[in-house]
Design a protein around this motif. Structure first.
Motif, PDB file in Angstrom:
ATOM      1  N   ILE A  63     -41.987  21.516   0.512  1.00 50.40           N
ATOM      2  CA  ILE A  63     -41.492  22.757  -0.105  1.00 50.40           C
ATOM      3  C   ILE A  63     -40.174  23.209   0.533  1.00 50.40           C
ATOM      4  N   GLU A  67     -50.188  24.439  -0.654  1.00 45.54           N
ATOM      5  CA  GLU A  67     -51.652  24.410  -0.671  1.00 45.54           C
ATOM      6  C   GLU A  67     -52.162  23.134  -1.338  1.00 45.54           C
ATOM      7  N   THR A 114     -40.339  33.369   0.415  1.00 46.87           N
ATOM      8  CA  THR A 114     -40.597  32.114  -0.278  1.00 46.87           C
ATOM      9  C   THR A 114     -41.315  32.395  -1.596  1.00 46.87           C
ATOM     10  N   PRO A 115     -40.838  31.820  -2.715  1.00 45.65           N
ATOM     11  CA  PRO A 115     -41.495  32.048  -4.006  1.00 45.65           C
ATOM     12  C   PRO A 115     -42.946  31.563  -4.000  1.00 45.65           C
ATOM     13  N   PRO A 116     -43.824  32.250  -4.747  1.00 45.33           N
ATOM     14  CA  PRO A 116     -45.248  31.880  -4.773  1.00 45.33           C
ATOM     15  C   PRO A 116     -45.507  30.446  -5.239  1.00 45.33           C
ATOM     16  N   ASP A 117     -44.656  29.913  -6.132  1.00 43.33           N
ATOM     17  CA  ASP A 117     -44.892  28.546  -6.600  1.00 43.33           C
ATOM     18  C   ASP A 117     -44.711  27.531  -5.474  1.00 43.33           C
ATOM     19  N   GLN A 118     -43.826  27.818  -4.516  1.00 47.11           N
ATOM     20  CA  GLN A 118     -43.637  26.932  -3.369  1.00 47.11           C
ATOM     21  C   GLN A 118     -44.868  26.971  -2.454  1.00 47.11           C
ATOM     22  N   GLU A 167     -47.882  27.641  -3.421  1.00 46.51           N
ATOM     23  CA  GLU A 167     -48.938  26.936  -4.155  1.00 46.51           C
ATOM     24  C   GLU A 167     -48.795  25.421  -3.992  1.00 46.51           C
ATOM     25  N   MET A 168     -47.544  24.930  -4.028  1.00 46.29           N
ATOM     26  CA  MET A 168     -47.310  23.498  -3.819  1.00 46.29           C
ATOM     27  C   MET A 168     -47.769  23.064  -2.433  1.00 46.29           C
TER      28      MET A 168
END
Length: 130
Positions: free
Chosen positions: A59, A95, A86-90, A92-93
């Motif tokens: 990320i 995790e 940090t954006p939430p999609d990063q 999530e990646m």
């Protein structure tokens, strides 16, 4: 501290994002550290309000500079100098990557037996009977 700026390698070390200043400088040299989407050299000055991206595979973490510091500080003091945006999609990646790595075999267990291999293949094919 005054608001004039600090070298980025020194700042990243001071706010404990890197263990040593050498590691921070090396990350800059390899192009892993960017400000405003542009790769920076370790001598680049950081000012309050800058957005710093640090690529840490898989990320890219983003930090907002709230204040500048030259001297290394305790971990409890860092929230006053830097904010993780940090954006939430990063996240999530990250995790998903952690979950994928936990599915791998633990170190030290050696090679899988034939039974282990068959079980793994059945699980991957979706033929697992519960």
């Amino acid at each position: 501290m005054d608001n004039s700026g600090v070298r980025i390698d020194k700042f990243l070390w001071a706010v404990r994002l890197f263990k040593t200043r050498s590691l921070a400088a090396e990350a800059c040299k390899k192009g892993r550290v960017t400000i405003s989407k542009l790769p920076v050299k370790s001598s680049r000055m950081v000012k309050t309000g800058d957005l710093i991206d640090i690529r840490v595979p898989p990320i890219t973490r983003t930090y907002k500079v709230l204040d500048v510091a030259e001297k290394r500080m305790g971990a409890k003091l860092t929230p006053g100098f830097i904010e993780d945006v940090t954006p939430p999609d990063q996240i999530e990646m990250l995790e998903l990557a952690r979950m994928a790595s936990s599915a791998q075999r633990n170190k030290g267990l050696g090679r899988p037996t034939k039974k282990d291999r068959r079980d793994i293949e059945r699980l991957q094919e979706g033929d697992w009977d519960f």
